[in-house]
Design an enzyme around this catalytic site. Structure first.
Site, PDB file in Angstrom:
ATOM      1  N   ASP A  47       0.858  -1.182   0.000  1.00  0.00           N
ATOM      2  CA  ASP A  47       0.000   0.000   0.000  1.00  0.00           C
ATOM      3  C   ASP A  47       0.895   1.233   0.000  1.00  0.00           C
ATOM      4  O   ASP A  47       1.630   1.472   0.965  1.00  0.00           O
ATOM      5  CB  ASP A  47      -0.922  -0.003   1.220  1.00  0.00           C
ATOM      6  CG  ASP A  47      -1.833   1.206   1.244  1.00  0.00           C
ATOM      7  OD1 ASP A  47      -2.798   1.256   0.466  1.00  0.00           O
ATOM      8  OD2 ASP A  47      -1.559   2.132   2.044  1.00  0.00           O
ATOM      9  N   GLU A 105      -1.720  -1.829  -6.138  1.00  0.00           N
ATOM     10  CA  GLU A 105      -2.959  -1.201  -6.544  1.00  0.00           C
ATOM     11  C   GLU A 105      -2.791  -0.497  -7.880  1.00  0.00           C
ATOM     12  O   GLU A 105      -1.695  -0.027  -8.223  1.00  0.00           O
ATOM     13  CB  GLU A 105      -3.417  -0.191  -5.492  1.00  0.00           C
ATOM     14  CG  GLU A 105      -3.841  -0.806  -4.180  1.00  0.00           C
ATOM     15  CD  GLU A 105      -4.279   0.244  -3.183  1.00  0.00           C
ATOM     16  OE1 GLU A 105      -5.441   0.225  -2.758  1.00  0.00           O
ATOM     17  OE2 GLU A 105      -3.440   1.087  -2.823  1.00  0.00           O
ATOM     18  N   CYS A 157     -12.565  -4.233   6.234  1.00  0.00           N
ATOM     19  CA  CYS A 157     -11.957  -4.688   7.490  1.00  0.00           C
ATOM     20  C   CYS A 157     -11.129  -5.942   7.204  1.00  0.00           C
ATOM     21  O   CYS A 157     -11.642  -6.921   6.648  1.00  0.00           O
ATOM     22  CB  CYS A 157     -13.032  -4.975   8.528  1.00  0.00           C
ATOM     23  SG  CYS A 157     -12.380  -5.626  10.084  1.00  0.00           S
ATOM     24  N   CYS A 191     -13.437  -0.922  13.071  1.00  0.00           N
ATOM     25  CA  CYS A 191     -14.534  -1.734  12.559  1.00  0.00           C
ATOM     26  C   CYS A 191     -15.702  -1.704  13.546  1.00  0.00           C
ATOM     27  O   CYS A 191     -15.507  -1.885  14.760  1.00  0.00           O
ATOM     28  CB  CYS A 191     -14.067  -3.174  12.333  1.00  0.00           C
ATOM     29  SG  CYS A 191     -15.366  -4.256  11.649  1.00  0.00           S
ATOM     30  N   ASP A 207      -3.281   2.311   6.775  1.00  0.00           N
ATOM     31  CA  ASP A 207      -2.402   1.746   5.756  1.00  0.00           C
ATOM     32  C   ASP A 207      -2.111   0.269   6.018  1.00  0.00           C
ATOM     33  O   ASP A 207      -2.015  -0.524   5.071  1.00  0.00           O
ATOM     34  CB  ASP A 207      -1.098   2.544   5.690  1.00  0.00           C
ATOM     35  CG  ASP A 207      -1.328   3.991   5.273  1.00  0.00           C
ATOM     36  OD1 ASP A 207      -2.344   4.250   4.580  1.00  0.00           O
ATOM     37  OD2 ASP A 207      -0.510   4.858   5.633  1.00  0.00           O
TER      38      ASP A 207
END
Length: 485
Positions: free
Chosen positions: A227, A323, A377, A396, A406
């Site tokens: 990430d 990503e 989550c 959550c 992150d």
């Protein structure tokens, strides 16, 4: 020009070395690069002349069968037309023999590629942003570059010189043994060489066909999710649950103080003025060189850090998940553009791509752009509807998991590839298709942008806007005879 295809077991790799040319050699290098630019401009003007001539003839009612023929822009056609007229053209007749034919071939090849990209973009065959018509290259702004594909191209036996056509023997700033040893052993073959002026000095890049054996990764059974971010450059979470954080070096932010000081020194000197023809002073040139040196150092530090990061990742993990970031859109954010550009998100993706394929056969997977890695989550899989960027801690509401934003995204990326990981880490994994995940709760809506009131009023009243009047004047056909030169 056709793209070179390497033989089985071989890869196409570039070896770049810095040059230390003397005054005469640097002048010859600039002459060759200027010849490439001049040939490119000639090709653009030669092809587009027929376009404008046809438009002018159509405005006068000339029948279709009597219009001027379209001029081709393929590389063989451009070479033939250039060779037929270079002896009589006032632009080239007096000096074209001073440079290698490869310099002019470079410009013609670049022009042919530019017209191909424009045609494919108009036909919808090219991805990405629309490509406009090729434009002339400015002598002041054009990047100095020239490519050699034929002639004497070699790395000398002493390991400190290279030989190029018409330029002769040029000393290198660094040893060339890493390429020389491969050439001597017969595991590398030089295909072409490109000289380029970049970051204040000259470089030569040899495109070679190299025999390379794939090296097995350290942990072939482990998948890692990366990430990328601004606060931390990368958060890497693997399938075993281990999380690593790579701090953002912030090379540009660290050098901003020196850049401000150097920029003030430049602004206080007598610089160039194109309007009045004023030439820069010696003190301005010295101060500008000092400022450029700071920029070059920042670029070199960033490049070194990114190469070390991507090399370590590609050599350790069997599967890497990244990503599909919209970097061009992220750079439109004026509050984060400087830090995003300094981080080099696009460069990290590019380096991981070729290093995973050519060196270690690491499986590189690309998550869908709309995959909600930050909203999901990592404990129970519940997706939040909204998660603003300023919220740095993920909480959550179902399983009450509290973790860093992150870290949560990196764990989700690693879990995305867990089902697809075969755990082999061999060459057969490198052609695996990228992961395209279904968006779970991602917001695909695009915010509508209203036009300006002045533009709306102009269109409502039937008036012609200033930029429309300028476009009509520029596109007005001119009936002039079509000439070759």
């Amino acid at each position: 020009m056709k793209k070179f295809q390497a033989q089985p077991g071989f890869v196409v790799q570039a070896f770049r070395f810095a040059l230390d040319p003397n005054a005469a050699q640097e002048q010859a290098l600039r002459s060759h690069c200027g010849a490439a630019r001049a040939a490119y401009n000639w090709a653009v003007g030669w092809v587009e002349a027929s376009w404008w001539q046809r438009r002018a003839e159509e405005s006068y009612g000339v029948p279709e069968d009597r219009l001027t023929q379209w001029r081709p822009w393929s590389l063989p056609a451009l070479r033939k037309a250039f060779n037929e007229g270079k002896h009589t053209c006032p632009r080239f007749a007096t000096w074209w023999e001073e440079n290698s034919k490869e310099a002019y071939s470079t410009g013609l090849a670049n022009a042919a590629a530019a017209f191909d990209n424009y045609a494919k973009s108009k036909q919808g065959k090219r991805k990405g942003r629309a490509v406009g018509m090729p434009r002339f290259k400015s002598k002041r702004k054009a990047r100095l570059s020239c490519r050699f594909t034929t002639g004497t191209i070699r790395v000398d036996a002493d390991g400190r010189h290279v030989t190029l056509p018409r330029l002769g023997r040029i000393r290198t700033h660094e040893p060339t043994v890493k390429l020389l040893d491969r050439v001597r052993a017969g595991t590398a073959r030089i295909l072409s060489a490109t000289v380029r002026h970049e970051r204040g000095r000259w470089f030569v890049s040899f495109q070679t066909e190299v025999k390379r054996d794939l090296v097995r990764v350290t942990r072939p059974d482990v998948a890692v999710g990366i990430d990328l971010g601004v606060k931390t450059l990368a958060v890497m979470a693997d399938s075993t649950g281990e999380i690593r954080t790579v701090a953002n070096p912030g090379h540009y932010d660290a050098a901003r103080k020196r850049l401000r000081r150097a920029s003030r020194a430049v602004s206080r000197r007598q610089g160039p003025d194109r309007g009045t023809g004023q030439q820069p002073s010696k003190r301005w040139e010295k101060a500008n060189a000092a400022r450029n040196k700071v920029h070059h150092r920042v670029a070199n530090l960033r490049e070194d850090a990114l190469h070390k990061l991507t090399t370590a990742v590609a050599a350790e993990y069997g599967t890497v998940v990244v990503e599909d970031l919209n970097v061009a859109g992220m750079l439109r954010n004026r509050r984060l553009a400087r830090r995003i550009a300094d981080a080099g998100f696009g460069e990290i993706r590019r380096q991981l791509d070729y290093k995973s394929r050519q060196r270690h056969a690491t499986r590189l997977m690309v998550a869908d752009r709309w995959y909600p890695s930050s909203k999901t989550c990592s404990g129970c899989g519940v997706v939040k509807a909204k998660l603003p960027l300023y919220v740095r801690t993920y909480e959550c509401d179902i399983c009450h998991l509290v973790t860093d934003r992150d870290d949560n995204a990196a764990l989700n990326l690693a879990a995305l590839a867990a089902a697809a990981v075969a755990g082999t880490g061999v060459a057969g994994d490198q052609d695996t298709a990228p992961v395209v995940s279904k968006p779970r709760g991602a917001d695909r809506k695009t915010r509508a942008t209203r036009p300006r009131r002045k533009a709306e009023a102009g269109r409502a009243g039937g008036a012609t806007l200033p930029h429309q009047r300028r476009k009509e004047t520029r596109d007005r056909p001119q009936a002039e005879p079509l000439t070759l030169w």
